[in-house]
Design an enzyme around this catalytic site. Structure first.
Site, PDB file in Angstrom:
ATOM      1  CG  ASP A 152      -2.051   0.992   1.092  1.00  0.00           C
ATOM      2  OD1 ASP A 152      -2.406   1.338  -0.051  1.00  0.00           O
ATOM      3  OD2 ASP A 152      -2.595   1.421   2.123  1.00  0.00           O
ATOM      4  CG  HIS A 159      -4.122  11.067   2.357  1.00  0.00           C
ATOM      5  ND1 HIS A 159      -5.146  11.043   3.278  1.00  0.00           N
ATOM      6  CD2 HIS A 159      -3.246  10.094   2.736  1.00  0.00           C
ATOM      7  CE1 HIS A 159      -4.910  10.098   4.186  1.00  0.00           C
ATOM      8  NE2 HIS A 159      -3.753   9.510   3.879  1.00  0.00           N
ATOM      9  CD  GLU A 226      -5.878   4.995   4.604  1.00  0.00           C
ATOM     10  OE1 GLU A 226      -5.264   4.247   3.818  1.00  0.00           O
ATOM     11  OE2 GLU A 226      -5.325   5.625   5.520  1.00  0.00           O
ATOM     12  CD  GLU A 228      -5.446   2.968  -0.104  1.00  0.00           C
ATOM     13  OE1 GLU A 228      -4.630   2.346  -0.815  1.00  0.00           O
ATOM     14  OE2 GLU A 228      -5.305   3.109   1.131  1.00  0.00           O
ATOM     15  CG  ASP A 260      -5.583   0.485   3.816  1.00  0.00           C
ATOM     16  OD1 ASP A 260      -5.615  -0.639   4.351  1.00  0.00           O
ATOM     17  OD2 ASP A 260      -4.702   1.325   4.058  1.00  0.00           O
ATOM     18  NE  ARG A 264      -7.301   6.807   9.590  1.00  0.00           N
ATOM     19  CZ  ARG A 264      -6.614   6.691   8.471  1.00  0.00           C
ATOM     20  NH1 ARG A 264      -5.358   6.276   8.528  1.00  0.00           N
ATOM     21  NH2 ARG A 264      -7.153   6.965   7.302  1.00  0.00           N
ATOM     22  CD  GLN A 267      -2.483   4.420  10.710  1.00  0.00           C
ATOM     23  OE1 GLN A 267      -3.701   4.468  10.582  1.00  0.00           O
ATOM     24  NE2 GLN A 267      -1.652   4.868   9.784  1.00  0.00           N
ATOM     25  CE  LYS A 280      -3.280   2.343   7.357  1.00  0.00           C
ATOM     26  NZ  LYS A 280      -4.091   3.151   6.433  1.00  0.00           N
ATOM     27  CB  THR A 284      -7.288  -4.775   2.457  1.00  0.00           C
ATOM     28  OG1 THR A 284      -6.347  -4.423   3.478  1.00  0.00           O
ATOM     29  CG2 THR A 284      -7.160  -3.807   1.293  1.00  0.00           C
ATOM     30  CD  GLU A 391      -7.402  13.056   3.810  1.00  0.00           C
ATOM     31  OE1 GLU A 391      -6.958  13.923   3.035  1.00  0.00           O
ATOM     32  OE2 GLU A 391      -7.663  11.888   3.468  1.00  0.00           O
TER      33      GLU A 391
END
Length: 443
Positions: A152, A159, A226, A228, A260, A264, A267, A280, A284, A391
């Site tokens: 990834d 971002h 996420e 992607e 993904d 948080r 992480q 993570k 996925t 975000e």
């Protein structure tokens, strides 16, 4: 164009394009077609597209997995069609996984695509092909290929800058010093790559808020997405060799959407100094459909202007448009419980898929058939173009107003759906298979 408030509804009257909101692919209404081959005009899954997948048809005599190609709201049994029409590609298409086709190489990919296009468009084939088209509502879609390795990346400047501003607000530069010199990435967990529609169990792990005296264990309370784009490798490479920018299309078969999922809080506590791990690796999600690169030729665009000189193996300024695919104009839509919250434009990605592949192999790391590598979160410059809740809510400071309540991060029962389309030949649209997942409570 001024940035939008991400909490406000997106205005469909605004212009579409790489830097503006765009409409997701909508189902095309059909009025009693006489045949699955008679598609409504403008169907984003017409013969110009033909993405590949793997399906079963429980209760209808199709208990075994088999390769298929999507046409409108139907799937063609590609192997059965190849056998019925005497095609030499039966050995590639009549398989329970797409891996043999992926490994066959670019010449075979083009030949198979030409054959499939003829099978669904030439009237002489209609009598044979029609019975081999099955409604999507009657089939079960599976992970279309056996995933080898998973990487990834972190290739959206928008971002990366947003993340830098959130977590390093006092830094002189929101980007890390290496960001403009190489595509940053990490190796993920291929065994937890799942097909769209698979439920995602809220992960447990250690978390520690800055003010907490010690870490605690429990379910993640800051579960995120996420948005992607993933690229699927077909032809392998030898260990000790590298893949040049110009060889991208010799190795990469196609692309799909990818979510993904990210815890948080897990992480944030674990990632120093070695990067993402348990936050993570729990799941996925990828689309059930792989769109071949050839279907996206009309969507190729130049990447953003390079602001720093690049080392030769990453320098795409000297590559011709015919050899270097550059960026792709993919219009992504992110929805939570059916409510669109963002429309990230993939055309704004700073690092291209060719550069990512070149960097991934420059140290001599080999490619394997079925390798999957993802772009990293896709975010545009506008507030309504951000590809993660981190975000969109600015790390929880600005909750989203959804019809079923406010959200900072995902709640149990939430359903996240990624969809997308790209410009196709002659003003058509190329639909990408959606990625959806429902959050289940922690075990």
């Amino acid at each position: 164009m001024p940035e939008q408030n991400p909490l406000a509804p997106l205005d469909p009257a605004q212009p579409t394009g790489p830097t503006g909101p765009t409409d997701p692919v909508e189902p095309v209404e059909t009025v009693g077609p006489s045949s699955p081959l008679d598609l409504a005009e403008g169907d984003p899954f017409g013969p110009h597209n033909l993405p590949y997948g793997v399906f079963t048809r429980p209760g209808h005599g199709y208990p075994e997995r088999r390769g298929g190609v999507r046409l409108g709201e139907f799937v063609l049994d590609a192997g059965a069609a190849a056998a019925a029409l005497g095609s030499p590609y039966v050995s590639l298409l009549a398989q329970p996984t797409l891996n043999p086709l992926l490994a066959a190489g670019r010449t075979a990919w083009s030949d198979v695509r030409r054959a499939l296009t003829a099978w669904v468009t030439v009237p002489a084939h209609r009598e044979v092909v029609e019975p081999l088209l099955h409604p999507l509502s009657e089939v079960t879609l599976h992970l279309p290929f056996e995933v080898a390795d998973y990487v990834d990346f972190y290739s959206s400047e928008n971002h990366a800058r947003n993340v830098g501003r959130i977590f390093r607000p006092d830094a002189a530069d929101s980007l890390t010093p290496n960001w403009k010199h190489l595509p940053i990435g990490y190796h993920g967990r291929s065994g937890t790559v799942v097909v769209s529609g698979t439920d995602v169990v809220r992960p447990c792990g250690q978390r520690k808020a800055p003010a907490d005296p010690a870490p605690v264990f429990g379910p993640s309370v800051r579960l995120d997405i996420e948005a992607e784009v993933a690229f699927v490798v077909g032809v392998p490479s030898g260990m000790g060799t590298s893949v040049a920018l110009s060889d991208f299309r010799e190795h990469v078969f196609g692309l799909s959407l990818l979510n993904d999922w990210s815890a948080r809080d897990l992480q944030a506590w674990e990632y120093v100094p070695l990067g993402p791990f348990l936050g993570k690796s729990f799941a996925t999600s990828v689309s059930a459909w792989i769109t071949p690169l050839e279907a996206l030729d009309a969507a190729r665009v130049a990447p953003p202007e390079r602001t720093h000189p690049l080392l030769p193996y990453l320098d795409d300024s000297a590559e011709s448009a015919a050899d270097e695919p550059g960026g792709y104009d993919l219009r992504i839509s992110v929805a939570i419980n059916g409510h669109v919250v963002s429309r990230p434009p993939f055309s704004t990605m700073y690092w291209t898929a060719a550069q990512q592949l070149a960097h991934m192999t420059v140290n001599g790391a080999s490619l394997r058939t079925g390798d999957l590598y993802a772009s990293g979160t896709v975010s545009g410059p506008g507030e309504s173009e951000r590809g993660s809740l981190l975000e969109l809510t600015w790390n929880g400071r600005d909750p989203l107003d959804l019809p079923d309540g406010k959200r900072t991060f995902l709640e149990d029962g939430d359903v996240v759906t990624l969809s997308a389309w790209a410009p196709g030949p002659g003003g058509t649209k190329v639909g990408l298979g959606e990625v959806t997942g429902r959050i289940r409570p922690a075990a």
